[in-house]
Write a protein that holds these residues in place. Sequence first.
Motif, PDB file in Angstrom:
ATOM      1  N   SER A  41     -42.832  36.020  -0.976  1.00 19.71           N
ATOM      2  CA  SER A  41     -42.810  34.901  -0.029  1.00 19.71           C
ATOM      3  C   SER A  41     -41.396  34.393   0.185  1.00 19.71           C
ATOM      4  O   SER A  41     -40.523  34.524  -0.680  1.00 19.71           O
ATOM      5  CB  SER A  41     -43.682  33.747  -0.552  1.00 19.71           C
ATOM      6  N   VAL A  42     -41.176  33.785   1.344  1.00 18.14           N
ATOM      7  CA  VAL A  42     -39.916  33.101   1.607  1.00 18.14           C
ATOM      8  C   VAL A  42     -39.672  32.021   0.549  1.00 18.14           C
ATOM      9  O   VAL A  42     -38.556  31.847   0.056  1.00 18.14           O
ATOM     10  CB  VAL A  42     -39.925  32.469   3.016  1.00 18.14           C
ATOM     11  N   HIS A  43     -40.739  31.321   0.183  1.00 20.23           N
ATOM     12  CA  HIS A  43     -40.621  30.223  -0.781  1.00 20.23           C
ATOM     13  C   HIS A  43     -40.127  30.723  -2.137  1.00 20.23           C
ATOM     14  O   HIS A  43     -39.312  30.061  -2.797  1.00 20.23           O
ATOM     15  CB  HIS A  43     -41.979  29.532  -0.926  1.00 20.23           C
ATOM     16  N   ASN A  44     -40.600  31.882  -2.540  1.00 20.81           N
ATOM     17  CA  ASN A  44     -40.148  32.444  -3.816  1.00 20.81           C
ATOM     18  C   ASN A  44     -38.686  32.843  -3.755  1.00 20.81           C
ATOM     19  O   ASN A  44     -37.918  32.593  -4.688  1.00 20.81           O
ATOM     20  CB  ASN A  44     -41.011  33.658  -4.181  1.00 20.81           C
ATOM     21  N   MET A  64     -40.971  27.044  10.398  1.00 15.13           N
ATOM     22  CA  MET A  64     -41.283  26.586  11.750  1.00 15.13           C
ATOM     23  C   MET A  64     -41.463  27.762  12.713  1.00 15.13           C
ATOM     24  O   MET A  64     -42.227  27.677  13.674  1.00 15.13           O
ATOM     25  CB  MET A  64     -40.183  25.666  12.262  1.00 15.13           C
ATOM     26  N   THR A  65     -40.766  28.840  12.449  1.00 17.66           N
ATOM     27  CA  THR A  65     -40.888  30.027  13.307  1.00 17.66           C
ATOM     28  C   THR A  65     -42.031  30.937  12.863  1.00 17.66           C
ATOM     29  O   THR A  65     -42.251  31.983  13.475  1.00 17.66           O
ATOM     30  CB  THR A  65     -39.579  30.827  13.301  1.00 17.66           C
ATOM     31  N   GLY A  66     -42.733  30.552  11.803  1.00 11.38           N
ATOM     32  CA  GLY A  66     -43.868  31.332  11.335  1.00 11.38           C
ATOM     33  C   GLY A  66     -43.540  32.397  10.322  1.00 11.38           C
ATOM     34  O   GLY A  66     -44.406  33.199   9.955  1.00 11.38           O
ATOM     35  N   LEU A  67     -42.307  32.425   9.834  1.00 15.78           N
ATOM     36  CA  LEU A  67     -41.917  33.435   8.861  1.00 15.78           C
ATOM     37  C   LEU A  67     -42.259  32.960   7.452  1.00 15.78           C
ATOM     38  O   LEU A  67     -41.727  31.964   6.970  1.00 15.78           O
ATOM     39  CB  LEU A  67     -40.423  33.724   8.953  1.00 15.78           C
ATOM     40  N   GLN A  68     -43.158  33.663   6.792  1.00 18.52           N
ATOM     41  CA  GLN A  68     -43.595  33.303   5.444  1.00 18.52           C
ATOM     42  C   GLN A  68     -43.412  34.439   4.449  1.00 18.52           C
ATOM     43  O   GLN A  68     -43.174  34.226   3.276  1.00 18.52           O
ATOM     44  CB  GLN A  68     -45.085  32.902   5.465  1.00 18.52           C
ATOM     45  N   MET A  77     -32.484  27.818   4.737  1.00 21.38           N
ATOM     46  CA  MET A  77     -33.161  27.975   6.016  1.00 21.38           C
ATOM     47  C   MET A  77     -34.680  28.009   5.911  1.00 21.38           C
ATOM     48  O   MET A  77     -35.367  28.298   6.901  1.00 21.38           O
ATOM     49  CB  MET A  77     -32.675  29.264   6.692  1.00 21.38           C
ATOM     50  N   GLU A  78     -35.226  27.705   4.739  1.00 21.73           N
ATOM     51  CA  GLU A  78     -36.670  27.839   4.564  1.00 21.73           C
ATOM     52  C   GLU A  78     -37.455  27.006   5.576  1.00 21.73           C
ATOM     53  O   GLU A  78     -38.441  27.470   6.157  1.00 21.73           O
ATOM     54  CB  GLU A  78     -37.091  27.450   3.146  1.00 21.73           C
ATOM     55  N   GLY A  79     -37.032  25.770   5.801  1.00 18.79           N
ATOM     56  CA  GLY A  79     -37.741  24.916   6.744  1.00 18.79           C
ATOM     57  C   GLY A  79     -37.752  25.500   8.142  1.00 18.79           C
ATOM     58  O   GLY A  79     -38.800  25.537   8.814  1.00 18.79           O
ATOM     59  N   LEU A  80     -36.612  25.978   8.596  1.00 18.55           N
ATOM     60  CA  LEU A  80     -36.518  26.573   9.927  1.00 18.55           C
ATOM     61  C   LEU A  80     -37.350  27.841  10.015  1.00 18.55           C
ATOM     62  O   LEU A  80     -38.051  28.073  11.017  1.00 18.55           O
ATOM     63  CB  LEU A  80     -35.050  26.877  10.251  1.00 18.55           C
ATOM     64  N   LEU A  81     -37.291  28.666   8.988  1.00 16.40           N
ATOM     65  CA  LEU A  81     -38.064  29.906   8.990  1.00 16.40           C
ATOM     66  C   LEU A  81     -39.559  29.617   9.032  1.00 16.40           C
ATOM     67  O   LEU A  81     -40.317  30.308   9.725  1.00 16.40           O
ATOM     68  CB  LEU A  81     -37.719  30.747   7.763  1.00 16.40           C
ATOM     69  N   ARG A 103     -36.530  29.805  -3.983  1.00 12.11           N
ATOM     70  CA  ARG A 103     -36.435  29.290  -5.358  1.00 12.11           C
ATOM     71  C   ARG A 103     -35.349  30.019  -6.147  1.00 12.11           C
ATOM     72  O   ARG A 103     -34.627  29.416  -6.938  1.00 12.11           O
ATOM     73  CB  ARG A 103     -37.792  29.423  -6.039  1.00 12.11           C
ATOM     74  N   TYR A 104     -35.191  31.312  -5.907  1.00  8.13           N
ATOM     75  CA  TYR A 104     -34.125  32.042  -6.590  1.00  8.13           C
ATOM     76  C   TYR A 104     -32.756  31.571  -6.110  1.00  8.13           C
ATOM     77  O   TYR A 104     -31.819  31.445  -6.903  1.00  8.13           O
ATOM     78  CB  TYR A 104     -34.282  33.557  -6.396  1.00  8.13           C
ATOM     79  N   GLY A 105     -32.636  31.299  -4.820  1.00  9.65           N
ATOM     80  CA  GLY A 105     -31.380  30.753  -4.319  1.00  9.65           C
ATOM     81  C   GLY A 105     -31.075  29.399  -4.924  1.00  9.65           C
ATOM     82  O   GLY A 105     -29.919  29.104  -5.271  1.00  9.65           O
TER      83      GLY A 105
END
Length: 434
Positions: free
Chosen positions: A321-324, A255-259, A249-253, A327-329
Amino acid sequence: MFASEVLRSVDNMASKRSNTFKVLLASLAVAALGYVLRSPSLYLRRETKSSLGYPKDSLLNFTELTAEYGYLSEEHKVLTDDGYILTMFRIVKARNCHRAKRSPPVLLMHGLLQSSDSWIDSGPDAGLAYLISDACYDLWLGNVRGNYYSRGHVRLDPDKDPAYWKFYIEEIGIYDVPAMIDYVLNYTGFQKLNYIGFSQGTGTFLVMCSEKPGYCDKVKLVISLAPASRQMHTQSKIFRTVTQTFYRMEGLLSMTGLQEVFSKGGFSQEFVAFFCQLSGVTERLCEKVIDAFDHVDSTHLGSITNQTTRVLFGHFPAGTSVHNMARYGQSMNSGRFEKFDYGREQNLVLYGSEEPPQYNLSATTVPVMCIYGKNDGLVDTRDVEWLMAQLPNVLEMVKVEDPQWNHMDVTYSQYTGDTIFPKINEYLLKYTSA
């Protein structure tokens, strides 16, 4: 999905007072969902928290908490090449060291969602920072970008600029770890140091050795505690579900501003810190959640005290970060220790190949000693053994004798002084001057 996993895992463990536990679990699940959001802080003053019964240790920062037990600490600011401002701590005077400091210095790095506080939350008789300092080592403790000690940047505002949060272990390994190593060496005048990394703290060191030629030469010894590289065999259903949800869901998150996620100081973190000290029942519930999150064997009785549980939730989770997290997922879907997989087309643009490049583990030429546990639900023994087989200079692999030893025990167990510190001290002495 995170909330339902918590409910299922803990509900299976509760055989008595089921109706009461279900109500409490539902409350905790709501808070768990809130962790996903960087919600506004419900700020409570320290005095108010104290009057509500919060443990004093949970309200103190690193320098305050170490001073509470007779240790003198310094705070240092470190600037990375890409503009992040990190905070490091140095314990300059230990309560039980009555001789000159040993050399070279030791750098101690925390794991995912932690901070330097994780090394002192279990108190002076068990916290590794205290034990290492009492053995007269010159101890430095790092904090990576995105946790509450290291949210600074020369131009980006973490509360306003999404670009601040575009990082994962790659940037931590390329920028943060080298910057902290250079700072310690420049400050102390030594050419090399000894490095202790827990979980992500080892993984990012491996990234550094792969991507920053020459930096392994600045380290005499690496002590690797439950090292996280690939996580193909992770058995924690909660951790696997959470991280893979972020990955999908990283892309969607975005887009909603969740970082930013799992931040200290948000409404939900404040709620859980309050909830876990509310009563004996809620304390036990929080302990059961930790057990369900971390242990392979659900019959584990736990080596984290009630007091430590109440203290650690004042400092944990520390944010990333969401991105980090994504990456674990992603790492659980691959048998390789590799860079972020952005998909075939973007990989071609970024890497020049359809698959993300693997990190060069053979570049970690520094001597490595590894300690890990059989009951670790986050970093499985099979992945640890796979990693050690890739490294060219492994001195020893030590599986903790306690068959129940797990991931969180490394930082929070009451038994670290008997289980893992003796081996850590043995190797530090081998690579330390008198």
